[in-house]
Design an enzyme around this catalytic site. Structure first.
Site, short mmCIF file in Angstrom:
data_model
loop_
_atom_site.label_atom_id
_atom_site.label_comp_id
_atom_site.label_asym_id
_atom_site.label_seq_id
_atom_site.Cartn_x
_atom_site.Cartn_y
_atom_site.Cartn_z
N GLU A 47 0.85 -1.20 0.00
CA GLU A 47 0.00 0.00 0.00
C GLU A 47 0.88 1.24 0.00
O GLU A 47 2.01 1.22 0.51
CB GLU A 47 -0.89 -0.02 1.26
N ASN A 192 -12.24 -1.61 -1.15
CA ASN A 192 -11.52 -2.11 0.02
C ASN A 192 -12.28 -1.69 1.27
O ASN A 192 -12.60 -0.49 1.44
CB ASN A 192 -10.11 -1.50 0.07
N GLU A 193 -12.57 -2.65 2.13
CA GLU A 193 -13.25 -2.36 3.40
C GLU A 193 -14.35 -1.31 3.18
O GLU A 193 -14.40 -0.29 3.87
CB GLU A 193 -12.24 -1.92 4.48
N GLU A 326 -5.93 -9.31 3.56
CA GLU A 326 -5.15 -8.57 4.57
C GLU A 326 -5.12 -9.43 5.82
O GLU A 326 -6.17 -9.74 6.40
CB GLU A 326 -5.75 -7.20 4.88
N GLN A 375 2.13 -6.05 5.69
CA GLN A 375 2.33 -5.71 4.30
C GLN A 375 3.75 -6.09 3.90
O GLN A 375 4.56 -6.41 4.76
CB GLN A 375 2.08 -4.23 4.07
#
Ligand code: AHR
Length: 521
Positions: A47, A192-193, A326, A375
């Protein structure tokens, strides 16, 4: 899981051996196999957050740090060695504020990154740089498009720009920017989310958006029109509470009723090992925090079971993959670091945590066909830490390296009684184990001894195999909180391990707090 239950073949006992070391017997039958362990469960996530992309991957072509077209050579070499199947980019929360046009061409838009420290986003790492990076490490693109603050048209244009083969205005713009051939976009994340940082949507609102994006965000790459088509991943749950079971219900119900005009191939799930109220320290901790974190991480299995059960209801043929895109440990930021950069240390505890999660994914290989640890570099549970020209590989990196043989291997159920490791009021399985057969027929075992104090004697009965030899590596370190640093990079590195073989039997000793991967021929 169903396969495991069906194929348990022996009653196994955990006993105390004459010498006093704990003994665990394992058994498997090489002729009884389960699902393929999709290599994509070893995916990574990069990210625009802290030093994940800038400094971690991108230093720019004029940097004194050795690079190829701006991308660090040391990082590329390290990632090639772990065979990264796909990289999810550009976020995370960042993705729902990302406007791809800022990241192409010779004059880049300079924007802000309000999610992560409010810092300047130079956009010097955009579509072409990401694709170049993937090319250098030999990986596939998992692009998460902006559903929160973007539009279907913006996302559709991005995909046409990236994948178009015909001379449209957008494809010609890509060619003018230096890439004549269409790019391959293997995975498309539709938001995303979206229940939170991605726009705080209700399940029904998201479902209506998902259908529109699924319909119009097309991949035009001629090589991706058949069985290698782009895999579309819908936003899924972020926990086990009703707001997330309702979410999974809504998306999967819509999928069950879907028409010819739209489709999804995956449902995302996010699950961090974290205590949001009182974050664990990533360094300088003891056995209590070790046991607490490992107990928390094993909840991954419960969560997968919960959401798989809902998916089974609407998709009994398991056409839609659960993609845990994730996951990993989320600890308190290191003192002195920018809290928005999510900088933490990576210790032996994280290596064990990674192995336990990969084992859970492998046991669910029929439904879990993708996962992305959060990540890849310098952020959360990273594989790699960098500081200017310096780079260090973390204990988690070595787990990904040791597990490479499990990529696309066929799961072989193992029966064993794990025994119990107890610390205070926490009880955990003492041992965890998975096994798989690779394409050449070689059998691989991954064995974790969670107990930080006791070695374990493993005796494995490998029915159907006449063993000739066994070779492997083990990862451990002096303490549960041992780390690799720039000055001492080899504190937690794999070492060769010896095993005895005879007939169908294999015997080896697992050191306390260790992960071992061994192949048997
Ligand atoms: O990985 C950090 C953040 O965690 C991601 O941006 C977001 O999707 C999640 O909440």
């Amino acid at each position: 899981m169903r396969h495991v239950l069906v194929l348990i073949v022996m009653i196994i006992v955990a006993t105390v051996s004459v010498a006093g070391a704990q003994k665990v017997e394992l058994s498997l039958d090489v002729s009884k196999t389960g699902a393929k362990i999709d290599r994509n469960i070893f995916g990574q996530f990069a990210e625009h957050l802290g030093h994940g992309v800038y400094d971690g991957i991108w230093v720019g072509p004029d940097s004194t740090i050795p690079n190829t077209r701006g991308i660090r050579n040391d990082v590329v070499a390290a990632l090639k060695a772990i065979h990264v199947p796909n990289v999810r980019w550009p976020g995370g929360c960042f993705a729902d504020e990302y406007h791809w046009r800022n990241g192409i061409g010779s004059s880049r838009g300079v924007t802000l990154n309000p999610n992560w420290g409010g810092v300047i986003e130079p956009n010097s790492f955009g579509t072409h740089e990401f694709m170049d990076f993937l090319d250098q490490i030999g990986s596939d693109a998992y692009i998460s498009v902006n559903v929160g603050s973007g539009s279907p048209r913006e996302a559709a244009d991005w995909l046409e720009y990236s994948t178009g083969a015909q001379p449209t205005t957008l494809a010609k713009e890509r060619i003018a920017n230096g890439h004549p051939a269409p790019y391959k976009v293997a995975y498309l994340g539709i938001g995303n989310e979206s229940w939170d940082c991605g726009g705080n949507m209700t399940p029904d609102y998201y479902v209506s958006q998902m259908k529109i994006y699924s319909r119009f965000v097309r991949n035009f790459n001629p090589a991706q029109q058949g069985k290698d088509h782009m895999f579309k991943i819908a936003v899924g749950p972020g926990g086990g509470e009703p707001r997330w079971t309702d979410w999974t219900e809504a998306v999967m119900k819509a999928y069950q009723e879907h028409t010819w005009s739209w489709d999804i191939n995956g449902l995302s799930m996010h699950n961090y090992t974290v205590d949001w109220q009182n974050k664990f320290a990533s360094e300088g901790f003891g056995e209590t925090e070790y046991a607490q974190v490992l107990k928390a991480t094993l909840e991954m299995d419960t969560l997968i079971n919960k959401h798989s059960a809902i998916m089974d209801k609407y998709d009994p043929q398991e056409k839609v993959a659960l993609v845990v895109d994730e996951w990993g440990a989320w600890y308190a930021p290191l003192p002195g670091s920018n809290p928005g950069f999510l900088v933490q240390q990576n210790s032996l505890r994280d290596a064990i945590l990674a192995a336990l999660n990969l084992n859970i994914f492998a046991r669910h290989a029929d439904r879990v066909r993708g996962a992305n640890i959060a990540q890849m570099i310098n952020v959360l549970q990273a594989m790699i830490e960098t500081d200017k020209e310096k780079m260090v590989l973390t204990p988690t990196y070595y787990i990904f390296k040791m597990y490479v043989p499990f990529q696309d291997a066929t799961f072989v159920p193992i029966a064993f009684d794990a025994g119990t490791y107890t610390h205070g009021d926490i009880s955990l399985p003492r041992v965890d184990a998975i096994s798989a057969k690779d394409a050449t027929g070689k059998l691989w075992l991954a064995l974790t001894n969670l107990d930080p104090n006791q070695p374990i004697e493993i005796e494995a009965n490998l029915a159907g195999l006449t063993t000739k030899s066994a070779a492997g590596e083990t990862l451990t370190a002096p303490r549960v909180d041992s780390v690799n640093t720039f000055d001492a990079p080899n504190t937690v590195v794999p070492k060769p391990i010896a095993a005895k073989v005879q007939g169908s039997k294999l015997a080896l000793t697992l050191e306390p707090k260790s992960v071992t991967v061994i192949s048997v021929e």
